[in-house]
Scaffold this motif. Structure first.
Motif, PDB file in Angstrom:
ATOM      1  N   LEU A 145      33.545  12.401  50.119  1.00 56.66           N
ATOM      2  CA  LEU A 145      33.737  13.836  49.899  1.00 56.66           C
ATOM      3  C   LEU A 145      34.899  14.079  48.939  1.00 56.66           C
ATOM      4  N   GLY A 146      35.968  13.294  49.093  1.00 64.15           N
ATOM      5  CA  GLY A 146      37.116  13.435  48.201  1.00 64.15           C
ATOM      6  C   GLY A 146      36.782  13.075  46.761  1.00 64.15           C
ATOM      7  N   VAL A 147      36.008  12.004  46.579  1.00 59.92           N
ATOM      8  CA  VAL A 147      35.595  11.595  45.232  1.00 59.92           C
ATOM      9  C   VAL A 147      34.724  12.673  44.602  1.00 59.92           C
ATOM     10  N   PHE A 148      33.831  13.247  45.404  1.00 57.41           N
ATOM     11  CA  PHE A 148      32.958  14.309  44.906  1.00 57.41           C
ATOM     12  C   PHE A 148      33.780  15.510  44.447  1.00 57.41           C
ATOM     13  N   MET A 149      34.756  15.904  45.262  1.00 57.05           N
ATOM     14  CA  MET A 149      35.602  17.035  44.896  1.00 57.05           C
ATOM     15  C   MET A 149      36.406  16.740  43.633  1.00 57.05           C
ATOM     16  N   LEU A 150      36.907  15.514  43.507  1.00 57.29           N
ATOM     17  CA  LEU A 150      37.658  15.128  42.313  1.00 57.29           C
ATOM     18  C   LEU A 150      36.772  15.182  41.073  1.00 57.29           C
ATOM     19  N   ALA A 151      35.529  14.710  41.211  1.00 60.27           N
ATOM     20  CA  ALA A 151      34.594  14.752  40.082  1.00 60.27           C
ATOM     21  C   ALA A 151      34.319  16.192  39.666  1.00 60.27           C
ATOM     22  N   ILE A 152      34.176  17.076  40.654  1.00 66.68           N
ATOM     23  CA  ILE A 152      33.945  18.496  40.356  1.00 66.68           C
ATOM     24  C   ILE A 152      35.134  19.093  39.611  1.00 66.68           C
ATOM     25  N   ILE A 153      36.344  18.778  40.093  1.00 65.71           N
ATOM     26  CA  ILE A 153      37.555  19.308  39.456  1.00 65.71           C
ATOM     27  C   ILE A 153      37.650  18.839  38.002  1.00 65.71           C
ATOM     28  N   LEU A 154      37.356  17.566  37.766  1.00 63.14           N
ATOM     29  CA  LEU A 154      37.396  17.030  36.404  1.00 63.14           C
ATOM     30  C   LEU A 154      36.360  17.711  35.515  1.00 63.14           C
ATOM     31  N   TYR A 155      35.157  17.902  36.064  1.00 64.00           N
ATOM     32  CA  TYR A 155      34.105  18.562  35.280  1.00 64.00           C
ATOM     33  C   TYR A 155      34.495  19.989  34.920  1.00 64.00           C
ATOM     34  N   LEU A 156      34.958  20.737  35.916  1.00 60.35           N
ATOM     35  CA  LEU A 156      35.346  22.130  35.668  1.00 60.35           C
ATOM     36  C   LEU A 156      36.499  22.220  34.674  1.00 60.35           C
TER      37      LEU A 156
END
Length: 334
Positions: A145-156
């Protein structure tokens, strides 16, 4: 029907941004309600969420007893020495989750079920998961879940300017906390299927926010010193242009999920589906709400503080411009 036709033709202009205080108050209430549920659950059960056996370890008994009732199954387990069994029904079958039991207690419970409920002991399936293995699964789930959130933050961060990215991230966290709070209050088990549901709703919420923000970027890029619209008005117009698309997407996605949640788990007794369907149902509703009433109003609150847009707002206010219909658009004063 008249409202529906006007909505589909784009003839309705909803002042989402102008009601931002209402949305902020509603979101604050929902967040406090959700956090209270997590705190209450942690105080009473030792964990903010009712983690399934896959995460905390335990024993699972599965058997078919068409004539049994939930009270009979629970009483049978309790009489056999099980502490707080979690009983779920799926059609004529039963799934009972207990704390981790040793071999002697497993045999005792199996014999008790066979005697009291008239079940062949050989037809009782027993699965045991160790606490250490369950804890490892839980850790990996949180890491995922943390990796997913980090990926989202990087994308945004790469796709949008910082303030847009911040507004979208706040909306995502808003959706996740409220969904988790509903799980805490309802007492539904959090299983690997639930985690998949959480990831799905985060992706869904992100998609909705990206669609809205892309339109806002396109509309507000034309704003200049002689513009006849404030950033607030332009963003609200963009939101209304994407409104029917957001509602259609949400409706198409929510209907089958609602069928699984309400019909599958009540009429058909498919209890194992509720872990996933509740996360999807709540998350989609909250995600649609947050993309319309949280992400965009928050973005406008941040952007209207910029000198460029403050100057436009002051100029239009001084000339009596900046109206949308019969209502004056909100003008930030801070």
């Amino acid at each position: 029907m008249g409202l529906g036709r006007r909505l589909y033709r784009g003839e309705i202009d909803v002042d989402f941004v102008g009601r931002r205080k209402l949305w902020y108050s509603l979101s604050a209430f929902l967040l406090l309600f959700s956090i209270a549920g997590l705190v209450f659950s942690a105080a009473t059960n030792g964990s903010p969420l009712n983690l399934g056996v896959e995460f905390k370890g335990g024993s699972v008994f599965a058997f078919a007893a068409p004539k049994a009732t939930i009270e009979q199954v629970r009483e049978t387990m309790t009489d056999a020495g099980v502490h707080q069994p979690i009983v779920q029904q799926a059609g004529s079958g039963w799934r009972v989750t207990t704390e981790t039991l040793n071999e002697a207690n497993l045999t005792k419970v199996q014999q008790s079920v066979a005697t009291e409920l008239g079940v062949d002991s050989k037809q009782i399936s027993i699965t045991s998961i160790g606490a250490s293995w369950g804890g490892e699964v839980a850790n990996k789930a949180w890491i995922g879940l943390g990796v997913f959130m980090l990926a989202i933050i990087l994308y945004l961060s790469m796709a949008f300017e910082p303030k847009m990215a911040l507004a979208a991230i706040v909306a995502l966290i808003h959706d996740l906390v409220i969904t988790a709070g509903i799980y805490a209050w309802s007492g539904f088990e959090v299983t690997p299927a639930t985690l998949l549901g959480f990831l799905t709703i985060l992706g869904y919420s992100l998609y909705d926010a990206v669609v809205v923000f892309d339109m806002i970027k396109e509309v507000t890029a034309k704003l200049g010193t002689t513009s006849k619209k404030t950033y607030t008005m332009a963003a609200n117009d963009a939101l209304n242009h994407t409104l029917i698309r957001s509602l259609n997407t949400s409706l198409v996605a929510i209907l089958p999920v609602a069928a699984i949640l309400f019909i599958g788990t009540t009429v058909l007794g498919a209890g194992t589906l509720k872990d996933l369907s509740l996360a999807l149902f709540v998350g989609m509703l909250v995600g649609t709400y947050s993309s319309l009433c949280v992400a965009t109003p928050l973005l406008v609150t941040l952007k209207e503080r910029e000198p460029k847009y403050q100057a436009i707002a002051r100029r239009l206010a001084s000339t009596g411009g900046g109206k949308s219909g019969s209502k004056r658009a909100a003008v930030a004063k801070n």
